[in-house]
Design a protein around this motif. Structure first.
Motif, PDB file in Angstrom:
ATOM      1  N   GLY A 154       6.562   5.109  -3.257  1.00  0.00           N
ATOM      2  CA  GLY A 154       5.878   3.953  -3.656  1.00  0.00           C
ATOM      3  C   GLY A 154       6.336   2.821  -2.894  1.00  0.00           C
ATOM      4  O   GLY A 154       5.471   1.838  -2.864  1.00  0.00           O
ATOM      5  N   ALA A 155       7.685   2.471  -2.925  1.00  0.00           N
ATOM      6  CA  ALA A 155       7.963   1.365  -2.294  1.00  0.00           C
ATOM      7  C   ALA A 155       7.443   1.206  -0.788  1.00  0.00           C
ATOM      8  O   ALA A 155       7.034  -0.103  -0.561  1.00  0.00           O
ATOM      9  CB  ALA A 155       9.408   1.222  -2.210  1.00  0.00           C
ATOM     10  N   ILE A 156       7.499   2.106  -0.018  1.00  0.00           N
ATOM     11  CA  ILE A 156       7.113   2.347   1.253  1.00  0.00           C
ATOM     12  C   ILE A 156       5.491   1.501   1.088  1.00  0.00           C
ATOM     13  O   ILE A 156       5.007   0.979   1.890  1.00  0.00           O
ATOM     14  CB  ILE A 156       7.272   3.506   1.849  1.00  0.00           C
ATOM     15  CG1 ILE A 156       8.690   3.800   2.064  1.00  0.00           C
ATOM     16  CG2 ILE A 156       6.366   3.661   3.123  1.00  0.00           C
ATOM     17  CD1 ILE A 156       9.034   5.047   2.554  1.00  0.00           C
ATOM     18  N   ASP A 157       4.843   2.600   0.540  1.00  0.00           N
ATOM     19  CA  ASP A 157       3.243   2.175   0.021  1.00  0.00           C
ATOM     20  C   ASP A 157       3.127   0.631  -0.366  1.00  0.00           C
ATOM     21  O   ASP A 157       2.239  -0.092   0.116  1.00  0.00           O
ATOM     22  CB  ASP A 157       2.523   2.877  -0.805  1.00  0.00           C
ATOM     23  CG  ASP A 157       2.713   4.377  -0.365  1.00  0.00           C
ATOM     24  OD1 ASP A 157       2.900   4.732   0.795  1.00  0.00           O
ATOM     25  OD2 ASP A 157       2.323   5.405  -1.082  1.00  0.00           O
ATOM     26  N   ARG A 158       4.094   0.131  -1.128  1.00  0.00           N
ATOM     27  CA  ARG A 158       3.772  -1.358  -1.724  1.00  0.00           C
ATOM     28  C   ARG A 158       4.084  -2.269  -0.784  1.00  0.00           C
ATOM     29  O   ARG A 158       3.177  -3.026  -0.503  1.00  0.00           O
ATOM     30  CB  ARG A 158       4.621  -1.484  -2.837  1.00  0.00           C
ATOM     31  CG  ARG A 158       3.917  -0.702  -4.366  1.00  0.00           C
ATOM     32  CD  ARG A 158       4.942  -1.251  -5.628  1.00  0.00           C
ATOM     33  NE  ARG A 158       6.251  -1.074  -5.307  1.00  0.00           N
ATOM     34  CZ  ARG A 158       6.732   0.108  -5.627  1.00  0.00           C
ATOM     35  NH1 ARG A 158       6.015   1.330  -5.939  1.00  0.00           N
ATOM     36  NH2 ARG A 158       8.144   0.392  -5.706  1.00  0.00           N
ATOM     37  N   MET A 201      14.878   4.805  -7.506  1.00  0.00           N
ATOM     38  CA  MET A 201      15.625   5.222  -6.437  1.00  0.00           C
ATOM     39  C   MET A 201      15.374   6.599  -6.304  1.00  0.00           C
ATOM     40  O   MET A 201      16.208   7.443  -5.240  1.00  0.00           O
ATOM     41  CB  MET A 201      17.106   5.033  -6.661  1.00  0.00           C
ATOM     42  CG  MET A 201      17.563   3.623  -6.475  1.00  0.00           C
ATOM     43  SD  MET A 201      17.123   2.757  -4.941  1.00  0.00           S
ATOM     44  CE  MET A 201      18.293   3.254  -4.016  1.00  0.00           C
ATOM     45  N   THR A 202      14.500   7.465  -6.898  1.00  0.00           N
ATOM     46  CA  THR A 202      14.101   8.787  -6.665  1.00  0.00           C
ATOM     47  C   THR A 202      13.319   8.654  -5.338  1.00  0.00           C
ATOM     48  O   THR A 202      12.648   7.838  -4.831  1.00  0.00           O
ATOM     49  CB  THR A 202      13.271   9.204  -7.646  1.00  0.00           C
ATOM     50  OG1 THR A 202      11.852   8.592  -7.876  1.00  0.00           O
ATOM     51  CG2 THR A 202      13.995   9.349  -9.154  1.00  0.00           C
ATOM     52  N   ASP A 203      13.103   9.709  -4.767  1.00  0.00           N
ATOM     53  CA  ASP A 203      12.113   9.914  -3.635  1.00  0.00           C
ATOM     54  C   ASP A 203      10.568   9.444  -3.912  1.00  0.00           C
ATOM     55  O   ASP A 203      10.149   8.939  -2.823  1.00  0.00           O
ATOM     56  CB  ASP A 203      12.119  11.509  -3.208  1.00  0.00           C
ATOM     57  CG  ASP A 203      13.391  12.018  -2.782  1.00  0.00           C
ATOM     58  OD1 ASP A 203      14.387  11.040  -2.158  1.00  0.00           O
ATOM     59  OD2 ASP A 203      13.696  13.173  -2.306  1.00  0.00           O
ATOM     60  N   ASP A 204      10.120   9.729  -4.931  1.00  0.00           N
ATOM     61  CA  ASP A 204       8.945   9.292  -5.378  1.00  0.00           C
ATOM     62  C   ASP A 204       8.935   7.626  -5.463  1.00  0.00           C
ATOM     63  O   ASP A 204       7.942   7.186  -5.006  1.00  0.00           O
ATOM     64  CB  ASP A 204       8.268   9.624  -6.521  1.00  0.00           C
ATOM     65  CG  ASP A 204       7.935  11.232  -6.438  1.00  0.00           C
ATOM     66  OD1 ASP A 204       7.960  11.787  -5.385  1.00  0.00           O
ATOM     67  OD2 ASP A 204       7.716  12.007  -7.630  1.00  0.00           O
ATOM     68  N   GLY A 235       4.916   2.624 -16.327  1.00  0.00           N
ATOM     69  CA  GLY A 235       3.365   2.727 -15.761  1.00  0.00           C
ATOM     70  C   GLY A 235       3.260   3.517 -14.785  1.00  0.00           C
ATOM     71  O   GLY A 235       3.561   4.982 -14.851  1.00  0.00           O
ATOM     72  N   SER A 236       2.943   2.977 -13.622  1.00  0.00           N
ATOM     73  CA  SER A 236       2.762   3.745 -12.244  1.00  0.00           C
ATOM     74  C   SER A 236       3.993   4.042 -11.476  1.00  0.00           C
ATOM     75  O   SER A 236       4.058   4.733 -10.518  1.00  0.00           O
ATOM     76  CB  SER A 236       1.497   3.118 -11.318  1.00  0.00           C
ATOM     77  OG  SER A 236       2.248   2.079 -11.180  1.00  0.00           O
ATOM     78  N   LEU A 237       5.083   3.428 -11.765  1.00  0.00           N
ATOM     79  CA  LEU A 237       6.347   3.695 -11.035  1.00  0.00           C
ATOM     80  C   LEU A 237       7.122   4.770 -11.634  1.00  0.00           C
ATOM     81  O   LEU A 237       7.660   4.774 -12.919  1.00  0.00           O
ATOM     82  CB  LEU A 237       7.394   2.107 -11.085  1.00  0.00           C
ATOM     83  CG  LEU A 237       6.452   0.923 -10.618  1.00  0.00           C
ATOM     84  CD1 LEU A 237       7.428  -0.291 -11.017  1.00  0.00           C
ATOM     85  CD2 LEU A 237       6.378   1.224  -9.158  1.00  0.00           C
ATOM     86  N   PRO A 238       7.704   5.366 -10.766  1.00  0.00           N
ATOM     87  CA  PRO A 238       8.745   6.601 -11.182  1.00  0.00           C
ATOM     88  C   PRO A 238      10.122   5.822 -11.297  1.00  0.00           C
ATOM     89  O   PRO A 238      10.275   4.728 -10.974  1.00  0.00           O
ATOM     90  CB  PRO A 238       8.656   7.685  -9.899  1.00  0.00           C
ATOM     91  CG  PRO A 238       8.094   6.806  -8.777  1.00  0.00           C
ATOM     92  CD  PRO A 238       7.338   5.680  -9.253  1.00  0.00           C
TER      93      PRO A 238
END
Length: 90
Positions: free
Chosen positions: A40-44, A33-36, A27-30
């Motif tokens: 995304g985890a920081i944003d969530r 454990m990648t940088d992206d 979906g929208s998750l890379p």
């Protein structure tokens, strides 16, 4: 956290051959454990509106910005655990 380092640890089942499988892009998750994925985890965390989660996001972001973030994956089975460092600060 340990000292000025921040560790992110993803725990997964250890396969019979000793390998560990991270979830691929979905979906929208890379890929985990990648940088992206970390970004995304920081944003969530920030989007929760919870003060503790937002503070955690700020700590992770600062560590990422300052080369103080270490990503680990731990594979576990009935025999114990295997930890793999994925990169980041040395």
């Amino acid at each position: 956290m340990k000292g000025d380092m921040v560790y992110i640890n993803e725990v997964k089942p250890l396969n019979a051959n000793g390998s560990i499988k991270l979830n691929g892009p979905s979906g929208s998750l890379p890929t985990q454990m990648t940088d992206d994925w970390v970004t995304g985890a920081i944003d969530r965390l920030r989007q929760t509106g919870d003060a503790a989660a937002m503070q955690t996001a700020d700590i992770i972001q600062a560590a990422k910005d300052n080369g103080k973030l270490v990503k680990l994956v731990t594979g576990v089975d009935s025999q114990g655990a295997t930890v793999v460092k994925l990169g980041g600060a040395k």
